[in-house]
Design an enzyme around this catalytic site. Structure first.
Site: not given
Length: 283
Positions: A50, A119, A160
């Protein structure tokens, strides 16, 4: 989706735990060099971490943001084609139509952009006395599922904080994914508590391989990443795990083993769809 019997039973996955600096061009050069190294070691799918081209932090996202395609993703496209491998481009801050996203671009062996994952779940947390972070100060969330097909298996993507949401992994498993990849930068509070636990949970619940690619740890950074990029099997075994320094983690993914586990413990056939369901609201 990859047709049964048509896929290759094993392939090599590499996770690049990159030491990210404040100099974007240096990050790109090092990332591409490590992708080439992983390819030389036989990796067929390679993932970056990331925020691989930028320090992680809300103050950095606007400064480092790029359009896709742009300079960073162009270099990933070129190295994927040069090495004839799949490159999961960790994530970069993406700018599009006045908004910023935390975005993972994936490139195929011919350099084609296969999918772009924004995301979905923004990292807005407050652990008193330890860490407060609000991605939503600068970022907008994505709104679509992201999978891509390879000759080996279908792959589902999260970034994440997305790993905390088991529904996403379940939907990817329903769609036939056998590997889930989460580029992620957990921190020194959530990392030791939940990083490995969440990966093993997602892997066992869905009988899939789970991989996480973290930046290397930089104690001097404003946000200190946990590191410990990891690959977990559908049985919940940790197959490979990095320390905190810059390195490449390799794991040989055995889809025959995955099939055996699903045969031995056939949870997909045993789900009580008369009692519950996890369903996608969008395609």
């Amino acid at each position: 989706m990859v047709l049964p019997g048509r896929a290759m039973a094993t392939f090599r996955l590499a996770l690049i735990q990159l030491q990210v600096s404040s100099i974007k061009s240096e990050n790109l050069t090092r990332a591409c060099g490590l992708i080439r190294e992983a390819s030389k070691q036989g990796a067929q799918i390679v993932s970056l971490p990331e925020c691989f081209n930028s320090p992680y932090g809300t103050k950095y996202f606007p400064e480092y943001a790029e359009k896709i395609p742009g300079d960073s993703t162009q270099k990933l496209s070129e190295v994927a084609k040069e090495c004839s491998i799949y490159v999961i481009g960790g994530s970069i801050p993406e700018k599009d139509a006045g908004k910023l996203y935390n975005t993972c671009a994936v490139f195929g062996p011919d350099g084609t952009l296969l999918v772009k994952h924004r995301k979905l779940h923004l990292f807005d947390i407050d652990v008193p006395g330890k860490i407060t972070f609000q991605e939503s100060e600068t970022l907008s969330p994505g709104d679509s599922f992201s999978t891509f097909d390879t000759p080996y298996c279908s792959v589902g993507l999260g970034i994440c904080y997305d790993i905390r949401f088991s529904e996403l992994a379940q939907i990817y498993a329903q769609r036939g994914c056998q590997l889930l990849v989460y580029p992620g930068a957990f921190n020194l509070t959530t990392g030791p508590a939940h990083w490995e636990l969440l990966q093993r949970g997602r892997a066992v619940d869905n009988q899939v391989y789970v991989a996480t690619a973290s930046p290397a740890r930089d104690e001097k950074a404003s946000y200190v990443a946990w590191g410990h990029s990891t690959v977990v099997s559908p049985w919940g075994e940790v197959l490979a795990k990095a320390g905190t320094e810059e390195t490449i983690v390799y794991a040989d993914i055995d889809l025959k083993k995955l099939a055996e586990i699903r045969q031995q413990i056939p949870i997909f056939r045993q789900k009580r769809s008369d009692l519950y369901a996890v369903e996608a609201k969008k395609s």
